[in-house]
Design an enzyme around this catalytic site. Sequence first.
Site, PDB file in Angstrom:
ATOM      1  CD  GLU A  50      -2.627  -1.366   2.510  1.00  0.00           C
ATOM      2  OE1 GLU A  50      -2.450  -0.428   3.588  1.00  0.00           O
ATOM      3  OE2 GLU A  50      -3.553  -2.074   2.709  1.00  0.00           O
ATOM      4  NE  ARG A  76       0.703  19.827  12.121  1.00  0.00           N
ATOM      5  CZ  ARG A  76       0.839  20.517  10.884  1.00  0.00           C
ATOM      6  NH1 ARG A  76      -0.306  20.357  10.109  1.00  0.00           N
ATOM      7  NH2 ARG A  76       1.963  20.863  10.252  1.00  0.00           N
ATOM      8  CB  ALA A  88       6.552  22.995   7.411  1.00  0.00           C
ATOM      9  CD  GLU A 106       3.624  27.028   3.440  1.00  0.00           C
ATOM     10  OE1 GLU A 106       3.238  27.353   4.431  1.00  0.00           O
ATOM     11  OE2 GLU A 106       2.825  26.519   2.731  1.00  0.00           O
ATOM     12  CD  GLU A 110       3.103  27.549   8.365  1.00  0.00           C
ATOM     13  OE1 GLU A 110       4.247  27.122   8.854  1.00  0.00           O
ATOM     14  OE2 GLU A 110       2.355  26.764   7.695  1.00  0.00           O
ATOM     15  N   GLY A 129       7.943   3.473   4.397  1.00  0.00           N
ATOM     16  CA  GLY A 129       7.341   2.281   4.448  1.00  0.00           C
ATOM     17  C   GLY A 129       6.072   2.263   3.918  1.00  0.00           C
ATOM     18  CD  GLU A 133       4.455  14.333   3.858  1.00  0.00           C
ATOM     19  OE1 GLU A 133       4.724  15.402   4.061  1.00  0.00           O
ATOM     20  OE2 GLU A 133       4.046  13.168   4.418  1.00  0.00           O
ATOM     21  CD  GLU A 155      -1.402  28.097   7.357  1.00  0.00           C
ATOM     22  OE1 GLU A 155      -1.814  28.966   6.804  1.00  0.00           O
ATOM     23  OE2 GLU A 155      -0.770  27.095   6.770  1.00  0.00           O
TER      24      GLU A 155
END
Length: 221
Positions: A50, A76, A88, A106, A110, A129, A133, A155
């Site tokens: 996957e 988050r 980021a 960014e 930010e 794995g 990304e 944000e």
Amino acid sequence: MSSTDEGGASTAAGAHDFDVASSETIYDGAIVALRVDDVVMPGGRTAKREVVEHHGAVAVVAVDDAGRVAMIRQYRHPVGRRLLELPAGLLDGGPDETALVAAQRELAEEVDLAADDWAVLADLVLSPGFCDEALRVYLARGLHELPEAKRHDEEADLALEWVDLDTATRMIGTGEIVNATAVAGILAAAAAIADPTLLRGNDSEWVDEPTAFTRRRDARN
């Protein structure tokens, strides 16, 4: 060491070609896609793998003249708390936006900062794995302030915190900084400031920059 395929041929360890026999897209969303590949293993059998396709991303270790790092405390949702992170964001500004331009964007969006001096600090593959990304981290110095940017959603809740670089490295050891990008970027910045030969030019090759999701998005459009 070696492996033997179904026809009896032997392949030296580290020399097998992991060809994809077939591939199926399970989910195709706004910022990620999920596909399942049948990959040929040493010995000849296939195994399902996957793969989450994702935009590339950039992060910035912005260090001021006092040796402080501009960090953000951001909520988050997947972990349900605010983390201390680096500025980021995704490489989602379109085909003409380079990684460097994205990093500059960014930093402005930010923390309302611009920088005169930029260098490539580190290239990361975050979860190889299961996900393609990858993220490029820049070191930015010669900082100056910009007008306050408009921020939305998570944000709008960002809090800027200036953290001394030495203090930030200690906060990694104490578990106060756990964001993987921030951990890698801070440690890389400490090493590069001590030894500037570790820095790379802004046009240096990015071997693992992901392209699958961008191609998929462009095909949809």
